[in-house]
Design a protein around this motif. Structure first.
Motif, PDB file in Angstrom:
ATOM      1  N   THR A  91      12.104 -55.364   0.813  1.00 43.43           N
ATOM      2  CA  THR A  91      11.557 -56.724   0.831  1.00 43.43           C
ATOM      3  C   THR A  91      10.036 -56.698   0.699  1.00 43.43           C
ATOM      4  O   THR A  91       9.451 -57.431  -0.103  1.00 43.43           O
ATOM      5  CB  THR A  91      11.956 -57.445   2.135  1.00 43.43           C
ATOM      6  OG1 THR A  91      13.386 -57.489   2.200  1.00 43.43           O
ATOM      7  CG2 THR A  91      11.403 -58.863   2.176  1.00 43.43           C
ATOM      8  N   LEU A  95       7.582 -58.192  -2.327  1.00 46.00           N
ATOM      9  CA  LEU A  95       6.404 -59.043  -2.130  1.00 46.00           C
ATOM     10  C   LEU A  95       5.171 -58.411  -2.779  1.00 46.00           C
ATOM     11  O   LEU A  95       4.348 -59.096  -3.394  1.00 46.00           O
ATOM     12  CB  LEU A  95       6.152 -59.281  -0.633  1.00 46.00           C
ATOM     13  CG  LEU A  95       7.245 -60.059   0.108  1.00 46.00           C
ATOM     14  CD1 LEU A  95       6.840 -60.263   1.564  1.00 46.00           C
ATOM     15  CD2 LEU A  95       7.513 -61.402  -0.555  1.00 46.00           C
ATOM     16  N   THR A 162       8.363 -68.237  -1.305  1.00 43.77           N
ATOM     17  CA  THR A 162       7.759 -66.901  -1.457  1.00 43.77           C
ATOM     18  C   THR A 162       6.903 -66.828  -2.718  1.00 43.77           C
ATOM     19  O   THR A 162       5.781 -66.318  -2.694  1.00 43.77           O
ATOM     20  CB  THR A 162       8.870 -65.836  -1.505  1.00 43.77           C
ATOM     21  OG1 THR A 162       9.621 -65.917  -0.274  1.00 43.77           O
ATOM     22  CG2 THR A 162       8.304 -64.443  -1.669  1.00 43.77           C
ATOM     23  N   LEU A 186       1.539 -60.613   3.995  1.00 41.78           N
ATOM     24  CA  LEU A 186       2.807 -60.212   3.358  1.00 41.78           C
ATOM     25  C   LEU A 186       3.641 -59.328   4.283  1.00 41.78           C
ATOM     26  O   LEU A 186       4.872 -59.389   4.238  1.00 41.78           O
ATOM     27  CB  LEU A 186       2.532 -59.539   2.008  1.00 41.78           C
ATOM     28  CG  LEU A 186       1.944 -60.489   0.952  1.00 41.78           C
ATOM     29  CD1 LEU A 186       1.678 -59.755  -0.361  1.00 41.78           C
ATOM     30  CD2 LEU A 186       2.861 -61.698   0.702  1.00 41.78           C
ATOM     31  N   TRP A 189       5.270 -61.932   6.366  1.00 46.55           N
ATOM     32  CA  TRP A 189       6.219 -62.722   5.566  1.00 46.55           C
ATOM     33  C   TRP A 189       7.495 -61.917   5.302  1.00 46.55           C
ATOM     34  O   TRP A 189       8.600 -62.479   5.312  1.00 46.55           O
ATOM     35  CB  TRP A 189       5.576 -63.152   4.256  1.00 46.55           C
ATOM     36  CG  TRP A 189       6.401 -64.127   3.456  1.00 46.55           C
ATOM     37  CD1 TRP A 189       7.350 -63.833   2.531  1.00 46.55           C
ATOM     38  CD2 TRP A 189       6.352 -65.562   3.536  1.00 46.55           C
ATOM     39  NE1 TRP A 189       7.898 -64.982   2.013  1.00 46.55           N
ATOM     40  CE2 TRP A 189       7.307 -66.062   2.617  1.00 46.55           C
ATOM     41  CE3 TRP A 189       5.593 -66.465   4.292  1.00 46.55           C
ATOM     42  CZ2 TRP A 189       7.516 -67.435   2.436  1.00 46.55           C
ATOM     43  CZ3 TRP A 189       5.815 -67.821   4.098  1.00 46.55           C
ATOM     44  CH2 TRP A 189       6.767 -68.292   3.190  1.00 46.55           C
ATOM     45  N   LEU A 193      11.114 -63.288   6.160  1.00 53.90           N
ATOM     46  CA  LEU A 193      12.064 -63.419   5.062  1.00 53.90           C
ATOM     47  C   LEU A 193      13.349 -62.640   5.355  1.00 53.90           C
ATOM     48  O   LEU A 193      14.458 -63.158   5.167  1.00 53.90           O
ATOM     49  CB  LEU A 193      11.396 -62.908   3.785  1.00 53.90           C
ATOM     50  CG  LEU A 193      11.917 -63.363   2.430  1.00 53.90           C
ATOM     51  CD1 LEU A 193      11.973 -64.877   2.327  1.00 53.90           C
ATOM     52  CD2 LEU A 193      11.017 -62.799   1.327  1.00 53.90           C
TER      53      LEU A 193
END
Lengths: 206, 206
Positions: A91, A95, A162, A186, A189, A193
């Protein structure tokens, strides 16, 4: 068909390509207001006559560059997506891939066209549909890369959020280096996420 | 001090203000490349002579407009934050407030300056510090409005991410109306943000 035709077509194709790449480079270095057809032909090392043969007006050149840029952006993302790692760090890597895309010179060129299109109806008519296409492709790449299932409520919106986040981070990075702040945002995030896309998963999976 | 001094100073102040507002309006309508000192003085209804008295060069006018714009943006946010509702709908209202800010004409003018500053060192030197100030103020307003506690790990980054998200949504809105998509994204983000900022709260509080 004669034997000379193919090389001539090839030369023509290369020259056209060089003009489009020079246009993108001019947009990156000098912005929309500093980009002229003269500067582009100089940079491409192409005569004014040859340039006018390929693109009779500035508008023709710019609109072709808009299309070229959207192809380059899609291709950049597809190539980057193909070499993403698997596992727990995926993930964050997704990003990072988008953050790199939205802070690249190619994004700077697209931003110049985007903002110029705001007050130029002809440019907007060309930029609008191509931005939508790039946006849809980026969304599809993000869904695939994150293994996100859009049939679950809210997943579509989080994946869109996103992309809007990295676009906002890209804009923030244009006038000063924002890498350290971007990295922390990030990191956070990615955790949000992961938790939101899979509520059953442990928040800190190995 | 004479009795005529005050009105004269006031007239001068009003004229200066009118020139700055006309500069912002020109940026919104014609973009950076379409904004000239001639257009600004026409729009402001101010003679060239009076304009040159206040702002001897285009650069003086633009730099004063940059400062003016950052004040207007801060003031807009402070006023909007003062009338936010309390209760369960507050987070969504905070997001709406920022979304409105980042899709307003004032944001469009700031975006023009921001993008022009990317390739203009003098403009960048003026825009950079003021953008940082506006950014810090927006962050402080967001923290207060969300009742978020930055001493908790990750909270600072989530609030920053929220501002970068609405900036990205603002950019997405510049060339086509993106209101419906934006509304769905912010509905979803409000829920995620409530859950992330207060992990003990019920996800759907009344």
């Amino acid at each position: 068909m004669t034997t000379t035709r193919v090389p001539q077509g090839e030369r023509s194709r290369v020259m056209r390509q060089r003009l489009l790449e020079a246009t993108v480079e001019c947009l990156v270095e000098h912005g929309w207001s500093g980009t002229s057809t003269t500067l582009v032909s100089q940079r491409a090392g192409v005569s004014r006559g040859a340039q006018l043969h390929h693109f009779p007006t500035k508008s023709d050149l710019v609109l072709a560059a808009v299309a070229h840029l959207s192809e380059v952006r899609g291709e950049e993302l597809r190539v980057a997506a193909a070499s993403l790692p698997s596992g727990a760090r995926r993930t964050r890597a997704v990003l990072e891939m988008f953050a790199e895309h939205f802070t690249s010179p190619v994004f700077a060129a697209a931003l110049e066209l985007w903002v110029a299109a705001r007050t130029d109806a002809e440019l907007r008519a060309a930029v609008g549909p191509l931005e939508q296409r790039v946006g849809r492709e980026a969304h599809r790449i993000a869904l695939d890369a994150l293994g996100a299932d859009e049939s679950h409520p809210g997943v579509r919106e989080l994946v869109q959020a996103t992309l809007d986040l990295v676009r906002g981070l890209g804009l923030a990075n244009t006038i000063s280096d924002d890498a350290a702040r971007r990295r922390r945002i990030l990191d956070r995030w990615a955790r949000t996420l992961d938790a939101a896309l899979d509520p059953d998963a442990a928040p800190e999976a190995p």
